[in-house]
Write a protein that holds these residues in place. Sequence first.
Motif, PDB file in Angstrom:
ATOM      1  N   GLY A   1     111.846  24.552  82.532  1.00 47.40           N
ATOM      2  CA  GLY A   1     111.592  23.180  82.929  1.00 47.40           C
ATOM      3  C   GLY A   1     112.805  22.399  83.388  1.00 47.40           C
ATOM      4  N   LEU A   2     113.993  22.977  83.204  1.00 41.58           N
ATOM      5  CA  LEU A   2     115.225  22.268  83.587  1.00 41.58           C
ATOM      6  C   LEU A   2     115.964  22.969  84.724  1.00 41.58           C
ATOM      7  N   GLY A   3     115.536  24.139  85.105  1.00 42.53           N
ATOM      8  CA  GLY A   3     116.192  24.839  86.192  1.00 42.53           C
ATOM      9  C   GLY A   3     117.582  25.304  85.818  1.00 42.53           C
ATOM     10  N   LEU A   4     118.436  25.495  86.829  1.00 48.96           N
ATOM     11  CA  LEU A   4     119.817  25.896  86.599  1.00 48.96           C
ATOM     12  C   LEU A   4     120.695  24.663  86.542  1.00 48.96           C
TER      13      LEU A   4
ATOM     14  N   GLY B   1     117.268  23.279  92.653  1.00 49.63           N
ATOM     15  CA  GLY B   1     116.018  22.685  92.252  1.00 49.63           C
ATOM     16  C   GLY B   1     115.454  23.420  91.044  1.00 49.63           C
ATOM     17  N   GLN B   2     114.300  22.961  90.568  1.00 48.01           N
ATOM     18  CA  GLN B   2     113.728  23.549  89.357  1.00 48.01           C
ATOM     19  C   GLN B   2     112.885  24.773  89.634  1.00 48.01           C
TER      20      GLN B   2
ATOM     21  N   GLN C   1     120.295  28.235  82.136  1.00 50.10           N
ATOM     22  CA  GLN C   1     118.942  28.077  82.658  1.00 50.10           C
ATOM     23  C   GLN C   1     117.976  27.918  81.501  1.00 50.10           C
TER      24      GLN C   1
END
Lengths: 112, 112
Positions: free
Chosen positions: B40-43, A103-104, B37
Amino acid sequence: SQQGEEDPQALSIQEGENATMNCSYKTSINNLQWYRQNSGRGLVHLILIRSNEREKHSGRLRVTLDTSKKSSSLLITASRAADTASYFCATGFSSNTGKLIFGQGTTLQVKP
Amino acid sequence: DVKVTQSSRYLVKRTGEKVFLECVQDMDHENMFWYRQDPGLGLRLIYFSYDVKMKEKGDIPEGYSVSREKKERFSLILESASTNQTSMYLCASSILDNQPQHFGDGTRLSIL
């Protein structure tokens, strides 16, 4: 292929209070994991809960999983300033690759 | 404890250069992963490998390739670096499927 959505995106609390973070996902899973990331560092694994489990504890952490609602929550009790970090949920699937979808994240700030 | 070591914490390269990011794990883990990473976009998963010389594309493989000649080492290659590849790159490993992933501290890569 974003799987997990976390809520809230950011959370600010006082030391000693409890912090609750939620994660929702879309497809059937084998397990759900929670990770912590301190600023500028890698992720650290906190807890893994399997799809046939409903609740798991580790120290001040409590994780619940509701597969009917496709959601999980992470509760940190009696928070400390050192708990300030970003927290991510990640979903794992029944496959032979070990792939997770993250998830973010929720950014937690614990004020002393 | 599992140790995942990424060769550089910070790296600055120029557009068009071929860039190598190295990752080594010391626990004989089968699975290894490369993520990027971004805020705002996470992994997001770039590539992963479940055995020596085996690799699979993740969600965003374009512009990247990988190499796993030995079990403990997983390299990410930017064939011709571009500015949109400026990011934090995280390497991880896991012993088996549906087990926790162990992360390195990340490489913050800037492409000028």
